[in-house]
Design a protein around this motif. Structure first.
Motif, PDB file in Angstrom:
ATOM      1  N   PHE A 256      43.279  40.221  21.884  1.00 56.57           N
ATOM      2  CA  PHE A 256      43.846  41.211  22.788  1.00 56.57           C
ATOM      3  C   PHE A 256      43.076  41.367  24.088  1.00 56.57           C
ATOM      4  O   PHE A 256      43.641  41.802  25.087  1.00 56.57           O
ATOM      5  N   SER A 257      41.801  41.027  24.071  1.00 58.63           N
ATOM      6  CA  SER A 257      41.016  41.328  25.264  1.00 58.63           C
ATOM      7  C   SER A 257      39.781  40.446  25.390  1.00 58.63           C
ATOM      8  O   SER A 257      39.403  39.744  24.460  1.00 58.63           O
ATOM      9  N   ILE A 258      39.186  40.551  26.570  1.00 60.83           N
ATOM     10  CA  ILE A 258      37.889  39.951  26.854  1.00 60.83           C
ATOM     11  C   ILE A 258      36.910  41.120  26.921  1.00 60.83           C
ATOM     12  O   ILE A 258      37.150  42.092  27.651  1.00 60.83           O
ATOM     13  N   VAL A 259      35.839  41.053  26.163  1.00 59.51           N
ATOM     14  CA  VAL A 259      34.832  42.111  26.181  1.00 59.51           C
ATOM     15  C   VAL A 259      33.673  41.614  27.033  1.00 59.51           C
ATOM     16  O   VAL A 259      33.099  40.559  26.771  1.00 59.51           O
ATOM     17  N   ILE A 260      33.346  42.389  28.071  1.00 56.56           N
ATOM     18  CA  ILE A 260      32.290  42.028  29.012  1.00 56.56           C
ATOM     19  C   ILE A 260      31.200  43.097  28.942  1.00 56.56           C
ATOM     20  O   ILE A 260      31.494  44.297  29.005  1.00 56.56           O
ATOM     21  N   LYS A 261      29.973  42.643  28.829  1.00 56.22           N
ATOM     22  CA  LYS A 261      28.831  43.564  28.818  1.00 56.22           C
ATOM     23  C   LYS A 261      28.274  43.612  30.234  1.00 56.22           C
ATOM     24  O   LYS A 261      27.796  42.606  30.752  1.00 56.22           O
ATOM     25  N   ASN A 262      28.347  44.793  30.872  1.00 55.82           N
ATOM     26  CA  ASN A 262      27.911  44.902  32.259  1.00 55.82           C
ATOM     27  C   ASN A 262      26.397  45.102  32.348  1.00 55.82           C
ATOM     28  O   ASN A 262      25.698  45.149  31.331  1.00 55.82           O
ATOM     29  N   GLU A 263      25.892  45.243  33.585  1.00 51.21           N
ATOM     30  CA  GLU A 263      24.441  45.323  33.793  1.00 51.21           C
ATOM     31  C   GLU A 263      23.828  46.598  33.221  1.00 51.21           C
ATOM     32  O   GLU A 263      22.621  46.686  33.032  1.00 51.21           O
ATOM     33  N   HIS A 264      24.651  47.607  32.914  1.00 49.44           N
ATOM     34  CA  HIS A 264      24.161  48.850  32.321  1.00 49.44           C
ATOM     35  C   HIS A 264      24.189  48.797  30.797  1.00 49.44           C
ATOM     36  O   HIS A 264      23.885  49.785  30.137  1.00 49.44           O
ATOM     37  N   GLY A 265      24.594  47.652  30.246  1.00 47.46           N
ATOM     38  CA  GLY A 265      24.663  47.502  28.794  1.00 47.46           C
ATOM     39  C   GLY A 265      25.947  48.030  28.185  1.00 47.46           C
ATOM     40  O   GLY A 265      26.097  48.037  26.966  1.00 47.46           O
ATOM     41  N   GLN A 266      26.877  48.470  29.013  1.00 48.56           N
ATOM     42  CA  GLN A 266      28.146  48.978  28.515  1.00 48.56           C
ATOM     43  C   GLN A 266      29.101  47.820  28.254  1.00 48.56           C
ATOM     44  O   GLN A 266      29.115  46.839  28.994  1.00 48.56           O
ATOM     45  N   LYS A 267      29.878  47.957  27.208  1.00 48.58           N
ATOM     46  CA  LYS A 267      30.888  46.945  26.895  1.00 48.58           C
ATOM     47  C   LYS A 267      32.217  47.378  27.484  1.00 48.58           C
ATOM     48  O   LYS A 267      32.734  48.440  27.169  1.00 48.58           O
ATOM     49  N   VAL A 268      32.752  46.534  28.370  1.00 45.02           N
ATOM     50  CA  VAL A 268      34.016  46.811  29.045  1.00 45.02           C
ATOM     51  C   VAL A 268      35.068  45.873  28.470  1.00 45.02           C
ATOM     52  O   VAL A 268      34.868  44.664  28.405  1.00 45.02           O
ATOM     53  N   THR A 269      36.185  46.435  28.044  1.00 47.78           N
ATOM     54  CA  THR A 269      37.273  45.651  27.485  1.00 47.78           C
ATOM     55  C   THR A 269      38.311  45.413  28.573  1.00 47.78           C
ATOM     56  O   THR A 269      38.799  46.358  29.190  1.00 47.78           O
ATOM     57  N   TYR A 270      38.638  44.148  28.783  1.00 46.20           N
ATOM     58  CA  TYR A 270      39.595  43.773  29.825  1.00 46.20           C
ATOM     59  C   TYR A 270      40.754  43.035  29.160  1.00 46.20           C
ATOM     60  O   TYR A 270      40.545  42.027  28.475  1.00 46.20           O
ATOM     61  N   PRO A 271      41.997  43.497  29.315  1.00 46.68           N
ATOM     62  CA  PRO A 271      43.138  42.876  28.632  1.00 46.68           C
ATOM     63  C   PRO A 271      43.339  41.410  29.024  1.00 46.68           C
ATOM     64  O   PRO A 271      43.166  41.046  30.189  1.00 46.68           O
ATOM     65  N   ASN A 272      43.712  40.592  28.045  1.00 42.13           N
ATOM     66  CA  ASN A 272      43.933  39.166  28.285  1.00 42.13           C
ATOM     67  C   ASN A 272      45.028  38.910  29.314  1.00 42.13           C
ATOM     68  O   ASN A 272      44.898  38.029  30.161  1.00 42.13           O
ATOM     69  N   ASN A 273      46.124  39.666  29.233  1.00 40.49           N
ATOM     70  CA  ASN A 273      47.236  39.397  30.149  1.00 40.49           C
ATOM     71  C   ASN A 273      46.854  39.691  31.594  1.00 40.49           C
ATOM     72  O   ASN A 273      47.308  39.017  32.508  1.00 40.49           O
ATOM     73  N   VAL A 274      45.991  40.665  31.820  1.00 38.05           N
ATOM     74  CA  VAL A 274      45.544  40.962  33.173  1.00 38.05           C
ATOM     75  C   VAL A 274      44.535  39.909  33.632  1.00 38.05           C
ATOM     76  O   VAL A 274      44.522  39.511  34.800  1.00 38.05           O
ATOM     77  N   ALA A 275      43.703  39.420  32.709  1.00 34.61           N
ATOM     78  CA  ALA A 275      42.718  38.397  33.058  1.00 34.61           C
ATOM     79  C   ALA A 275      43.402  37.108  33.530  1.00 34.61           C
ATOM     80  O   ALA A 275      42.867  36.394  34.362  1.00 34.61           O
ATOM     81  N   LEU A 276      44.573  36.823  33.004  1.00 35.17           N
ATOM     82  CA  LEU A 276      45.314  35.637  33.448  1.00 35.17           C
ATOM     83  C   LEU A 276      45.806  35.787  34.882  1.00 35.17           C
ATOM     84  O   LEU A 276      46.011  34.805  35.579  1.00 35.17           O
ATOM     85  N   GLN A 277      45.998  37.023  35.318  1.00 45.08           N
ATOM     86  CA  GLN A 277      46.574  37.271  36.636  1.00 45.08           C
ATOM     87  C   GLN A 277      45.521  37.453  37.721  1.00 45.08           C
ATOM     88  O   GLN A 277      45.858  37.471  38.896  1.00 45.08           O
ATOM     89  N   LYS A 278      44.264  37.611  37.336  1.00 45.43           N
ATOM     90  CA  LYS A 278      43.214  37.908  38.306  1.00 45.43           C
ATOM     91  C   LYS A 278      42.285  36.701  38.483  1.00 45.43           C
ATOM     92  O   LYS A 278      42.156  35.860  37.603  1.00 45.43           O
ATOM     93  N   ALA A 279      41.620  36.682  39.626  1.00 49.44           N
ATOM     94  CA  ALA A 279      40.634  35.639  39.884  1.00 49.44           C
ATOM     95  C   ALA A 279      39.377  35.946  39.072  1.00 49.44           C
ATOM     96  O   ALA A 279      38.931  37.087  39.017  1.00 49.44           O
ATOM     97  N   ILE A 280      38.830  34.918  38.448  1.00 52.74           N
ATOM     98  CA  ILE A 280      37.585  35.061  37.684  1.00 52.74           C
ATOM     99  C   ILE A 280      36.564  34.124  38.304  1.00 52.74           C
ATOM    100  O   ILE A 280      36.786  32.914  38.407  1.00 52.74           O
ATOM    101  N   ILE A 281      35.423  34.697  38.687  1.00 54.12           N
ATOM    102  CA  ILE A 281      34.370  33.926  39.333  1.00 54.12           C
ATOM    103  C   ILE A 281      33.223  33.717  38.352  1.00 54.12           C
ATOM    104  O   ILE A 281      32.747  34.678  37.750  1.00 54.12           O
ATOM    105  N   MET A 282      32.804  32.475  38.216  1.00 54.66           N
ATOM    106  CA  MET A 282      31.656  32.148  37.366  1.00 54.66           C
ATOM    107  C   MET A 282      30.389  32.405  38.172  1.00 54.66           C
ATOM    108  O   MET A 282      30.230  31.882  39.270  1.00 54.66           O
ATOM    109  N   LEU A 283      29.497  33.223  37.622  1.00 57.40           N
ATOM    110  CA  LEU A 283      28.238  33.556  38.289  1.00 57.40           C
ATOM    111  C   LEU A 283      27.094  32.803  37.619  1.00 57.40           C
ATOM    112  O   LEU A 283      27.154  32.481  36.444  1.00 57.40           O
ATOM    113  N   LYS A 284      26.040  32.578  38.355  1.00 54.78           N
ATOM    114  CA  LYS A 284      24.864  31.874  37.793  1.00 54.78           C
ATOM    115  C   LYS A 284      23.913  32.860  37.179  1.00 54.78           C
ATOM    116  O   LYS A 284      23.806  33.969  37.539  1.00 54.78           O
TER     117      LYS A 284
END
Length: 172
Positions: A144-172
């Motif tokens: 259902f989603s992509i779970v991303i852990k941000n710099e504050h240690g919080q887990k943010v859930t991002y829906p898969n269908n929205v992730a397909l529609q948005k630009a995703i940038i790979m960071l180093k």
């Protein structure tokens, strides 16, 4: 040649039983083949095992529905009689899915992301979504989603269908 002669001489029940057996064998063979293909793809692309298992279950379900429809046709099940039950079920399910249509689109998006998602668990990414952009480490990828852990240690859930529609940038 032998099959044609057999079908000409066999009665209706024998043909139905033979086709049922054939469909069951085809279901078993196709599920084993798709399981192997999906597992091999998952290993090759280092995809997490839970995602591989979800994808296998999804393909098995779709194949099972298709085989059940073929069996219904084979056994001359009256779809007119079943239509009342199907209509009632789909009416209730439709209202539920209309209220939360994203469930179905998220599962479908998860299948697409399984085969084409260039990022893995542990990669650092940014999902560009205007003021709602999210940056962090990919913690989990589920149906259902992509779970991303941000710099504050919080887990943010991002829906898969929205992730397909948005630009995703790979960071180093």
């Amino acid at each position: 040649m032998y099959l044609i002669e057999y079908l000409k001489s066999a009665d209706s029940l024998t043909i139905q039983l033979s086709l049922t057996l054939l469909f069951v064998v085809v279901y078993i063979i196709v599920t084993k083949l798709t399981d192997r293909i999906i597992r091999r793809f998952g290993r090759k692309n280092e995809i997490a095992l839970p995602r591989v298992v979800y994808t296998i279950k999804y393909f098995r379900f779709v194949l099972l529905v298709f085989i059940l429809l073929l069996l219904g046709i084979t056994w001359d099940i009256s779809f007119e009689g079943l239509s009342v039950y199907f209509l009632s079920f789909f009416t209730v399910a439709g209202v539920g899915l209309f209220a939360s249509w994203s469930i179905l689109s998220n599962v479908t998006s998860a299948i697409i992301l399984f085969f084409y998602f260039p990022y893995r668990i542990g990669d650092r990414i940014r999902i560009v979504d205007g003021d709602n952009s999210i940056e962090g480490i990919v913690f989990d990828l589920n149906m259902f989603s992509i779970v991303i852990k941000n710099e504050h240690g919080q887990k943010v859930t991002y829906p898969n269908n929205v992730a397909l529609q948005k630009a995703i940038i790979m960071l180093k």
